[in-house]
Design an enzyme around this catalytic site. Structure first.
Site, PDB file in Angstrom:
ATOM      1  N   LYS A 111       0.847  -1.200   0.000  1.00  0.00           N
ATOM      2  CA  LYS A 111       0.000   0.000   0.000  1.00  0.00           C
ATOM      3  C   LYS A 111       0.882   1.250   0.000  1.00  0.00           C
ATOM      4  O   LYS A 111       0.705   2.149  -0.798  1.00  0.00           O
ATOM      5  CB  LYS A 111      -0.921  -0.030   1.226  1.00  0.00           C
ATOM      6  CG  LYS A 111      -1.816   1.179   1.323  1.00  0.00           C
ATOM      7  CD  LYS A 111      -2.845   1.026   2.434  1.00  0.00           C
ATOM      8  CE  LYS A 111      -3.555   2.357   2.661  1.00  0.00           C
ATOM      9  NZ  LYS A 111      -4.568   2.292   3.691  1.00  0.00           N
ATOM     10  N   GLU A 158      10.351  -4.579   4.914  1.00  0.00           N
ATOM     11  CA  GLU A 158      10.489  -5.985   4.510  1.00  0.00           C
ATOM     12  C   GLU A 158      10.190  -6.159   3.025  1.00  0.00           C
ATOM     13  O   GLU A 158      10.940  -6.809   2.289  1.00  0.00           O
ATOM     14  CB  GLU A 158       9.507  -6.864   5.298  1.00  0.00           C
ATOM     15  CG  GLU A 158       9.736  -6.947   6.786  1.00  0.00           C
ATOM     16  CD  GLU A 158       8.942  -5.905   7.569  1.00  0.00           C
ATOM     17  OE1 GLU A 158       8.753  -4.784   7.027  1.00  0.00           O
ATOM     18  OE2 GLU A 158       8.541  -6.200   8.709  1.00  0.00           O
ATOM     19  N   GLY A 180      -5.019  -1.721   4.799  1.00  0.00           N
ATOM     20  CA  GLY A 180      -4.194  -2.846   4.329  1.00  0.00           C
ATOM     21  C   GLY A 180      -4.852  -4.194   4.575  1.00  0.00           C
ATOM     22  O   GLY A 180      -4.949  -5.035   3.686  1.00  0.00           O
ATOM     23  N   ARG A 181      -5.350  -4.393   5.798  1.00  0.00           N
ATOM     24  CA  ARG A 181      -5.918  -5.708   6.133  1.00  0.00           C
ATOM     25  C   ARG A 181      -7.294  -5.917   5.527  1.00  0.00           C
ATOM     26  O   ARG A 181      -7.869  -6.987   5.627  1.00  0.00           O
ATOM     27  CB  ARG A 181      -5.947  -5.883   7.656  1.00  0.00           C
ATOM     28  CG  ARG A 181      -6.669  -4.769   8.394  1.00  0.00           C
ATOM     29  CD  ARG A 181      -6.352  -4.811   9.872  1.00  0.00           C
ATOM     30  NE  ARG A 181      -6.904  -3.677  10.604  1.00  0.00           N
ATOM     31  CZ  ARG A 181      -6.298  -2.507  10.762  1.00  0.00           C
ATOM     32  NH1 ARG A 181      -5.123  -2.291  10.186  1.00  0.00           N
ATOM     33  NH2 ARG A 181      -6.853  -1.545  11.466  1.00  0.00           N
ATOM     34  N   GLU A 213      -5.290  -6.559  14.564  1.00  0.00           N
ATOM     35  CA  GLU A 213      -4.772  -5.234  14.202  1.00  0.00           C
ATOM     36  C   GLU A 213      -5.916  -4.209  14.263  1.00  0.00           C
ATOM     37  O   GLU A 213      -5.689  -3.034  14.523  1.00  0.00           O
ATOM     38  CB  GLU A 213      -4.138  -5.268  12.796  1.00  0.00           C
ATOM     39  CG  GLU A 213      -3.215  -4.098  12.535  1.00  0.00           C
ATOM     40  CD  GLU A 213      -2.310  -4.283  11.325  1.00  0.00           C
ATOM     41  OE1 GLU A 213      -1.176  -4.780  11.474  1.00  0.00           O
ATOM     42  OE2 GLU A 213      -2.738  -3.936  10.207  1.00  0.00           O
ATOM     43  N   HIS A 251      -6.167 -32.801  17.547  1.00  0.00           N
ATOM     44  CA  HIS A 251      -5.025 -33.570  18.040  1.00  0.00           C
ATOM     45  C   HIS A 251      -3.919 -32.650  18.538  1.00  0.00           C
ATOM     46  O   HIS A 251      -2.770 -33.065  18.664  1.00  0.00           O
ATOM     47  CB  HIS A 251      -4.516 -34.500  16.939  1.00  0.00           C
ATOM     48  CG  HIS A 251      -5.553 -35.504  16.540  1.00  0.00           C
ATOM     49  ND1 HIS A 251      -5.671 -36.724  17.163  1.00  0.00           N
ATOM     50  CD2 HIS A 251      -6.552 -35.438  15.630  1.00  0.00           C
ATOM     51  CE1 HIS A 251      -6.695 -37.384  16.625  1.00  0.00           C
ATOM     52  NE2 HIS A 251      -7.249 -36.614  15.697  1.00  0.00           N
ATOM     53  N   LYS A 271       8.813  -0.746  14.630  1.00  0.00           N
ATOM     54  CA  LYS A 271       9.471  -0.383  13.361  1.00  0.00           C
ATOM     55  C   LYS A 271      10.568   0.652  13.607  1.00  0.00           C
ATOM     56  O   LYS A 271      11.670   0.540  13.069  1.00  0.00           O
ATOM     57  CB  LYS A 271       8.445   0.238  12.397  1.00  0.00           C
ATOM     58  CG  LYS A 271       7.525  -0.731  11.692  1.00  0.00           C
ATOM     59  CD  LYS A 271       6.725   0.013  10.621  1.00  0.00           C
ATOM     60  CE  LYS A 271       5.466  -0.752  10.238  1.00  0.00           C
ATOM     61  NZ  LYS A 271       4.569   0.007   9.371  1.00  0.00           N
TER      62      LYS A 271
HETATM   63  O1  F6P Z   1       1.893  -4.282   9.927  1.00  0.00           O
HETATM   64  C1  F6P Z   1       1.547  -2.970   9.670  1.00  0.00           C
HETATM   65  C2  F6P Z   1       1.075  -2.744   8.281  1.00  0.00           C
HETATM   66  O2  F6P Z   1       0.968  -1.370   8.084  1.00  0.00           O
HETATM   67  C3  F6P Z   1      -0.250  -3.442   7.978  1.00  0.00           C
HETATM   68  O3  F6P Z   1      -1.344  -2.735   8.394  1.00  0.00           O
HETATM   69  C4  F6P Z   1      -0.153  -3.607   6.513  1.00  0.00           C
HETATM   70  O4  F6P Z   1      -1.075  -4.552   6.059  1.00  0.00           O
HETATM   71  C5  F6P Z   1       1.274  -4.036   6.355  1.00  0.00           C
HETATM   72  O5  F6P Z   1       1.965  -3.277   7.307  1.00  0.00           O
HETATM   73  C6  F6P Z   1       1.867  -3.871   4.989  1.00  0.00           C
HETATM   74  O6  F6P Z   1       1.864  -2.531   4.571  1.00  0.00           O
HETATM   75  P1  F6P Z   1       2.087  -2.151   3.062  1.00  0.00           P
HETATM   76  O7  F6P Z   1       1.008  -2.740   2.245  1.00  0.00           O
HETATM   77  O8  F6P Z   1       2.070  -0.655   3.031  1.00  0.00           O
HETATM   78  O9  F6P Z   1       3.440  -2.679   2.625  1.00  0.00           O
END
Ligand code: F6P
Length: 567
Positions: free
Chosen positions: A212, A218, A272-273, A359, A390, A515
């Protein structure tokens, strides 16, 4: 005017007082009341919900509906659909429902109908995915791109993974995917890079970078890693043919070196979620299964959106589920919820819902910034049955009380019949789906054990208290449409919980602190590796750990040449 907390209202206090009455009941007895049970079942579009095994009476339900009124639930749902800035701390609309709206619908954010923009991107995805799937879009060496690696994390990963895993064994979807592969690179761990590129050839691979913000550490490192994987094999000019992006930040996509024509937009009003129905999910899933199947997934979600928006609370699946969760968490004091789908195809449902729920509702203050005098949010976890049976069901049966969601499917995606078996394989699975909720509700008394001549020293060990709540959702099948429905049920249920608790379910400030501390550590690792600088500015424990890590990995080159995993 001072903000009112829901816990200060009369309906909340009334429910608190009502707990005593419920504590005097046992599900064994509540289940004998056929009228009650019948009132706690409902059907919508062949989805069947049975919540008669909740520790609730019809009186409890009516008190919960009064609580919903006090929380202005109806108004809040309408505000969401009307595109008001209900995500007040980020000053944004919350309009994931627009992502699956029919083409001729109007849904406004900031005075603009966003549905045409949604469909412009969907049409672009359809065109692009058709080209890649038909082989008319080829890689730099002229080969068809049959493999996709979607790079993204959190909401840019878990929803699409859930849907992909659920579709993989659907006969229509798997036929349509024939010969194609979809993988997900999420973790910044180089081991995840290794797993993802293992056995793949850059010549036939398309990388979809999903973020987003296009700033997530990462994802960006993983995207740079795969850009290196492609350009070191095929030359830097290959990147434009082998990398595309999904983002709200199209400027950063271009800066990264991805052709803006190959960028698929979404918008700030999609959390995002809650983004699996945007290009975040629709692009990789359409590349794998074809757009027409993913369109059915959107239609399924839309059917629940309409139901959620229009049905009365008494017959509204997400509202009922949300209110019951509030009852379980805030009044009966059960902090967790187990998500137990009786199909392996839903193995990634719980991990996805963990993010959507935890979240969204893992908050400590009200939407007005007032410290909550009660705990909001739920601890979600789960595994498909019967595997979970199990593993952790022991605790659910005889240890802590954890309300359970049992999700069953009438028609298996992949039936198996064996001539000499008592029942077919899916019936065997479903026998457990039907048995477990009763085992939890009824338990087993010492008297029953004694009548079975169980040795007296074993009676306490073999006693099941019962009275453990669950609910059962029975879906007629599990195809793209039903997967969309299931997703939207959980999305809206979680929103209902947040609306009642009076929190902002659509921000996520809690992920920021970790972060920023990681970026301090990153700077230190850089300074120590490159310039030999000593570890400074951390507490005793972190200093010790960092020193140990640096000393034990002193063989890491300070000026490395590119190294990619080879497995
Ligand atoms: O973990 C925090 C967060 O901002 C989530 O809300 C989001 O889904 C994820 O990081 C990934 O963010 P992006 O789509 O901006 O890479």
């Amino acid at each position: 005017m001072a903000a009112t907390l829901i816990s200060d209202t009369a309906p909340w206090k009334d429910l608190k007082a009502h707990v005593g009455a419920i504590d005097k009941t046992h599900l064994r007895d509540l289940m004998n009341d056929t009228e009650r049970c019948n009132s706690m079942m409902l059907e919508f579009d062949e989805l069947f919900l049975d919540y008669s095994r909740q520790r609730a009476t019809l009186g409890t339900m009516s008190k919960l509906f009064t609580l919903a009124e006090a929380a202005h639930l109806k108004e809040k749902i309408n505000s969401m659909f009307n595109g008001e800035h209900i995500n007040s701390t980020e000053n944004r609309s919350v309009l994931h429902v627009a992502l699956r709206a029919a083409k001729d619908t109007t849904m406004n954010s900031d005075g603009k109908n966003v549905v045409p923009d949604v469909w412009q991107v969907l049409d672009k995805i359809k065109e692009f995915s058709d080209k890649v799937r038909s082989g008319s879009w080829v890689g730099a060496t002229g080969k068809a791109l049959t493999n996709v690696i979607a790079v993204g994390i959190g909401g840019s990963f878990l929803g699409p993974l859930f849907v992909h895993t659920a579709l993989q064994t659907d006969p229509e979807a798997s036929k349509s995917a024939g010969g194609r592969q979809l993988r997900f690179l999420a973790n910044v761990d180089p081991v995840d890079v290794a797993r993802n590129i293992s056995g793949l050839d850059p010549e036939t691979t398309l990388v979809v970078v999903v973020s987003k913000t296009f700033t997530t550490a990462e994802t960006m490192l993983n995207a740079r890693t795969l850009r290196e994987w492609i350009s070191s094999a095929l030359g830097p000019q290959a990147v434009s043919k082998h990398m595309v992006a999904v983002s709200t930040n199209l400027k950063l996509v271009e800066k990264f070196g991805i052709d803006p024509n190959n960028a698929f937009a979404f918008w700030d009003w999609v959390g995002g979620r809650y983004s699996v129905c945007s290009a975040v999910g629709v692009l990789p899933l359409s590349l794998q299964y074809g757009f027409s199947i993913i369109e059915k997934f959107l239609e399924g979600a839309r059917s629940i959106d309409q139901h959620f928006h229009s049905a009365s609370f008494e017959s509204n699946i997400p509202v009922l589920l949300g209110l019951l969760s509030v009852w379980n968490v805030s009044f009966l004091g059960y902090p967790a919820r187990a998500i137990l789908p009786y199909t392996q195809a839903l193995e990634k449902l719980a991990p996805h819902i963990q993010q959507v729920s935890m979240e969204s509702n893992g908050k400590g203050v009200s939407i007005d910034g007032v410290l909550l005098p009660f705990e909001a949010g739920e601890i979600d976890f789960g595994e498909p049955g019967t595997n979970g049976q199990h593993s952790f069901y022991q605790l659910i049966h005889q240890g802590r009380v954890i309300p359970c969601d049992f999700i069953g499917i009438v028609k298996s995606q992949q039936p198996v019949y064996l001539r000499d078996e008592v029942v077919n394989n899916h019936d065997e699975l479903m026998s457990n789906f039907f048995a477990q909720p009763d085992a939890l509700a009824y338990g087993k008394t010492p008297e029953q054990l004694q009548s079975e001549n169980v040795a007296s020293h074993l009676v306490p060990h073999k006693t099941f208290t019962g009275n453990r709540p669950s609910l059962s959702i029975l879906l007629p099948s599990l195809d793209a449409y039903r997967i969309g429905q299931l997703l939207a049920i959980y999305e809206h249920r979680i929103a209902v919980e947040g609306f009642v608790w009076g929190i902002n379910s659509f921000d996520q400030w809690g992920v920021e602190l970790g972060k920023s501390l990681a970026s301090q550590v990153r700077k230190q690792l850089h300074a120590s590796r490159k310039k030999g600088e000593s570890v400074e500015g951390f507490n005793f424990s972190t200093t010790k750990l960092l020193k140990r890590y640096l000393e034990a990995s002193a063989d890491v080159p300070s000026e490395p040449t590119t190294l990619l995993p080879k497995i």
